[in-house]
Write an enzyme that holds these catalytic residues in place. Structure first.
Site, PDB file in Angstrom:
ATOM      1  N   GLN A  50      20.796   3.993   4.170  1.00 14.91           N
ATOM      2  CA  GLN A  50      19.718   4.678   4.884  1.00 14.91           C
ATOM      3  C   GLN A  50      18.770   3.682   5.555  1.00 14.91           C
ATOM      4  OE1 GLN A  50      17.730   7.766   2.708  1.00 14.91           O
ATOM      5  NE2 GLN A  50      15.714   7.173   3.376  1.00 14.91           N
ATOM      6  N   GLY A  51      18.641   3.762   6.885  1.00 14.28           N
ATOM      7  CA  GLY A  51      17.765   2.831   7.614  1.00 14.28           C
ATOM      8  C   GLY A  51      16.477   3.493   8.061  1.00 14.28           C
ATOM      9  N   TYR A  52      15.567   3.713   7.141  1.00 17.49           N
ATOM     10  CA  TYR A  52      14.269   4.303   7.469  1.00 17.49           C
ATOM     11  C   TYR A  52      13.150   3.243   7.423  1.00 17.49           C
ATOM     12  CZ  TYR A  52      15.556   9.325   7.405  1.00 17.49           C
ATOM     13  OH  TYR A  52      16.063  10.569   7.673  1.00 17.49           O
ATOM     14  N   SER A  53      12.861   2.741   6.212  1.00 14.03           N
ATOM     15  CA  SER A  53      11.698   1.860   6.036  1.00 14.03           C
ATOM     16  C   SER A  53      11.804   0.574   6.850  1.00 14.03           C
ATOM     17  CB  SER A  53      11.557   1.466   4.558  1.00 14.03           C
ATOM     18  OG  SER A  53      11.222   2.578   3.790  1.00 14.03           O
ATOM     19  N   GLU A  94      18.277  17.160  -0.009  1.00 18.02           N
ATOM     20  CA  GLU A  94      18.611  16.857  -1.383  1.00 18.02           C
ATOM     21  C   GLU A  94      18.067  17.939  -2.313  1.00 18.02           C
ATOM     22  OE1 GLU A  94      17.271  13.164  -2.708  1.00 18.02           O
ATOM     23  OE2 GLU A  94      19.026  12.862  -3.972  1.00 18.02           O
ATOM     24  N   SER A 125      19.013   0.373   0.317  1.00 19.21           N
ATOM     25  CA  SER A 125      19.834   0.333  -0.894  1.00 19.21           C
ATOM     26  C   SER A 125      21.298   0.186  -0.540  1.00 19.21           C
ATOM     27  CB  SER A 125      19.655   1.613  -1.714  1.00 19.21           C
ATOM     28  OG  SER A 125      18.326   1.717  -2.124  1.00 19.21           O
ATOM     29  N   SER A 169       4.724   6.545  -2.101  1.00 17.05           N
ATOM     30  CA  SER A 169       4.052   5.953  -3.257  1.00 17.05           C
ATOM     31  C   SER A 169       3.142   6.976  -3.936  1.00 17.05           C
ATOM     32  CB  SER A 169       3.219   4.761  -2.802  1.00 17.05           C
ATOM     33  OG  SER A 169       2.162   5.229  -1.986  1.00 17.05           O
ATOM     34  N   ASN A 170       2.707   6.654  -5.139  1.00 16.78           N
ATOM     35  CA  ASN A 170       1.748   7.509  -5.855  1.00 16.78           C
ATOM     36  C   ASN A 170       0.597   7.949  -4.958  1.00 16.78           C
ATOM     37  OD1 ASN A 170       2.807   7.744  -8.375  1.00 16.78           O
ATOM     38  ND2 ASN A 170       1.400   6.326  -9.370  1.00 16.78           N
ATOM     39  N   GLU A 171       0.048   7.001  -4.222  1.00 23.17           N
ATOM     40  CA  GLU A 171      -1.156   7.274  -3.439  1.00 23.17           C
ATOM     41  C   GLU A 171      -0.860   8.281  -2.319  1.00 23.17           C
ATOM     42  OE1 GLU A 171      -0.017   4.297  -4.468  1.00 23.17           O
ATOM     43  OE2 GLU A 171      -1.550   4.104  -6.020  1.00 23.17           O
TER      44      GLU A 171
END
Lengths: 394, 376
Positions: free
Chosen positions: A128-131, A248, A165, A370-372
């Site tokens: 997956q090429g997102y970030s 998903e 990944s 992220s959490n935030e």
């Protein structure tokens, strides 16, 4: 679906796992999950083909594309039994869970015929090429460029993806890139399917805090995507990218929870062995971990129960925050239960599994929002609180 | 197991929520607190007498509707949300299930019928323990045609509101259950921290009871009463998540209108994140309560006990945190009598130790996972 059908399916999968995850595949038990994703890749790819041979890849896909058309409840049964048997982390997960459903919904007939069989047969693997370095939580800040080659109509891509990944073990990557000069945010993006093995692409593994390397940087320098491999329209890549994330639907999370339950049982087992089970503080924390896991199970079941009223929508938003923080806490609990044994590398593979849990679970509260960011989403979309103002630095 | 609410269940919840929003307003709750009786008798007459809420979980054979634990939980959640001062928990979650679990046939027919018809009931057991039958404060012995019973229960919920007071007592080395005839013994109303739940002290010093006052089938032990204890604990957890929802509503409304530095304080990320964390805890506790309710009859007693202890632990902690956050996020006015956070804050503390505090619930779970704690 009646419980009887589920029970039969459950028994079928259990038997199948028992008679196939044996012999030379035995070493794959409990391997290749998050934090251990680069373990035994060749054997795990072979395992994918064994699964495919009995049509256990892509069981939720429709029959016409090689699936079994299983319902959500039946897919949950598959995930649970697969994890219960210690089935290894799925090399085909991205293709099966993300790319396939996206192509089935948005792809051309040509794209479906070209790509779905390779995913279903366990012969082509995807990443997956997102970030990007400057587009993590703020995914709309993507800078990788795609410009169209006027001669061929192909797209030429330059830029960098990161945290990809298993890119070093994959054949194809889907890429979100900026195709309109000067566009910002969610506009002007394109969703491309690209072969990794080509001159303009370089993959560099990133070594993680646990020592392994399942993430990568992927560098693009004029790499080519065929004109036929654009999904959706150029400029509307964001729509496809977001739809992909929704496919998903958390079905794999119940399998994930089975893994969590095994980790918690391991922590209990070690606590009983080494006397940690007598410590009142650790007893309370272990009980809290059990409590959180049971709540997670019912939360997931409510979320997956397909309620057309959308009654659980608001509560769904908290699921990622809940499981990721629970899992991170379990990692710390595992170390505290191990005590001095956490500090030295020993022959006991259970100890190493818990050390990896401790280290890798630090990523749980960072990736996938992220959490935030999760708390912003819960506050804004769930509780209707005002949105964060957009900054002006780009 | 299906965790999606049916249309009927949704309707029950919506009706209960609507009625209580209308009848158990902040003003009304304050009147109840000032009157110091801990019960809203008018509202009770409506929901128990006219609307038959107590009949819902009682089997049809005894004049009830035969609905399940999920309906019970939805009602308790709605009651908690408005801090409605009703003896519903004592009646429907403690007394009725205890009679159903250990009562003799005649007693079941009579007492459950009366409860279904709207009479309040309670149980004089050890309300602060996770095992409320483990340390019973009453001793009974046979005497003539009846019994003599003696003892004290320090805090009994809804004692003076209850038309039916059930007293478990030691009898010949086992347990027996008595239903006190009206006017038996000495019932004293106690002033409370939380003015929205009635608490009384029951003293039997000693009193003679007719044979008909004994209502159990033929003696029982704590295991026989497991379903009743589980129901009481789950009902309380449901009430707690309801109250947490209520206090979160109050807080979200307030911070959306309070302006400082030229913006609503709800727009500050520091505040958004605190509310979002409460919301996560809320979803978690609510899922556990609903899940435990859906599986109440099918789950083994051991696993059900763990789940309900877990639900009770999460719900108790959630309500306390939501109400302390409510005071903090209201700022100065959160500390006043005029604004509502203190009503929830007092309820949170008072309810936190009913049927065991969080550490006791976690202790039950730890015992099941790790073996019972060694005596130290």
């Amino acid at each position: 679906m009646s419980d009887q059908t589920t029970d039969e399916l459950r028994a079928e999968i259990r038997d199948w796992m028992a008679s196939n995850l044996t012999g030379r595949f035995e070493v794959l038990r409990h391997r290749g999950n998050a934090g251990d994703g680069d373990a035994l890749p060749d054997l795990r790819k072979e395992w994918e083909r064994v699964l495919a041979g009995s049509r256990w890849t892509c069981p939720g896909w429709p029959h016409e594309w090689g699936g079994r058309g299983l319902s959500v409840a039946e897919q949950i049964v598959f995930q649970e039994e697969y994890s219960r048997a210690g089935g290894p982390g799925r090399m085909g997960h991205i293709g099966e869970g993300l790319v396939g459903p996206t192509l089935i919904a948005f792809g051309t007939q040509e794209q479906k015929e070209r790509f779905l069989p390779g995913i279903c047969s366990g012969t082509e693997f995807w990443c997956q090429g997102y970030s990007e370095p400057s587009a993590g939580s703020d995914l709309g800040n993507i800078r990788t460029r795609a410009r169209q080659d006027p001669a061929t109509g192909d797209w030429l891509v330059s830029g960098q993806k990161v945290w990809t990944s298993l890119a070093h073990l994959s054949d194809w990557i889907f890429v979100l890139a900026r195709c309109e000069e000067g566009s910002v945010g969610r506009n002007g993006l394109i969703f491309l399917l690209m072969q990794l093995d080509q001159p303009g692409i370089e993959v560099q593994p990133i070594r993680q805090i646990g020592g392994g390397a399942e993430f990568n940087s992927v560098f693009f320098d004029g790499a080519r995507a065929s004109a036929a491999n654009v999904v959706g329209k150029p400029g509307e890549g964001w729509k496809v990218a977001m739809a992909l994330l929704s496919f998903e639907r958390g079905i794999s999370t119940l399998g994930q929870q089975m893994g969590f339950a095994q980790e918690l049982e391991l922590v209990c087992e070690i606590a009983r062995e080494n006397g940690a089970a007598k410590r009142p503080d650790l007893r309370q924390r272990i009980a809290r971990a059990w409590t959180g896991l049971r709540a997670m199970r019912y939360l997931a079941m409510r979320v997956l129960s397909d309620d057309p009223s959308g009654e659980t929508m608001r509560e769904t938003l908290g699921y990622k925050y809940h499981w990721s923080n629970w899992h991170r806490d379990l990692g710390k609990l595992a170390m505290d239960v191990l005590g001095r044994d956490a500090n030295v590398i020993s022959d006991d593979p259970r100890h190493e599994r818990l050390r990896q849990l401790f280290l890798f679970s630090r990523s749980d509260t960072i990736y996938g929002g992220s959490n935030e960011i999760q708390l912003n989403i819960i506050a804004e979309q769930g509780l209707g609180m005002p949105r964060e103002p957009r900054g002006s630095l780009f | 197991m299906d965790l999606v609410l049916s249309d009927d269940q949704k309707m029950i919840r919506e009706e209960a929520t609507r009625l209580l929003a209308e009848r158990s307003t902040s003003e009304r709750v304050r009147e109840v607190v000032e009157a110091a009786q801990g019960v809203d008798a008018e509202l009770w007459a409506t929901i128990a007498g006219e609307l038959g809420w107590c009949a819902m979980a009682i089997p049809e054979a005894f004049g009830g509707l035969g609905l399940g634990m999920t309906e019970q939980v939805l009602l308790m959640e709605a009651v908690g949300r408005r801090l409605a001062a009703l003896p519903l928990w004592s009646t429907s979650c403690m007394a009725a299930p205890l009679i159903a679990a250990v009562g003799g046939d005649t007693a079941k027919a009579e007492l459950l019928g009366r409860i279904a018809g709207g009479e309040a009931a309670t149980v004089a057991w050890d309300i602060f323990a996770v095992d409320p039958l483990a340390h019973i404060g009453f001793d009974a012995r046979a005497s003539g045609d009846g019994y003599v019973i003696e003892g004290r229960a320090a805090q009994v919920s809804d004692l003076l509101a209850a038309a039916i007071v059930l007293v478990p007592a030691q009898l010949d080395g086992g347990l027996a259950l008595f239903a006190l005839p009206a006017g038996t013994g000495n019932s004293a109303l106690l002033p409370t921290l939380d003015g929205t739940r009635q608490i009384g002290e029951l003293t039997l010093d000693p009193v003679a009871l007719p044979a008909s006052a004994r209502v159990d089938a033929a003696g029982f032990d704590a295991a026989d009463a497991d379903a009743a204890i589980a129901s009481a604990m789950l009902g309380l957890a449901a009430e707690q998540i309801g109250a947490a929802c209520g206090v979160m509503d109050v807080t979200l409304d307030y911070i959306a209108s309070r302006v400082q530095f030229g913006r609503t304080i709800a727009s500050f990320q520091a505040i958004k994140h605190r509310c979002a964390r409460l919301e996560v805890d809320f979803s978690e506790a609510r899922s556990l309560v609903y899940g435990a309710a859906a599986g109440f009859d099918a789950t083994s007693p051991a696993e059900r006990g763990m789940e309900i202890a877990a639900a009770r632990a999460l719900a108790g902690d959630l309500l306390y945190r939501a109400s302390e956050e409510a005071i903090q996020l209201h700022g100065g006015v959160g500390f006043t009598w005029e604004y509502d956070p203190h009503l929830y804050f007092k309820r949170a503390q008072a309810a936190s130790c009913l049927l065991g505090a969080t550490h006791a619930h976690l202790g039950l779970i730890a015992d099941a996972l790790l073996g019972a704690e060694e005596a130290r």
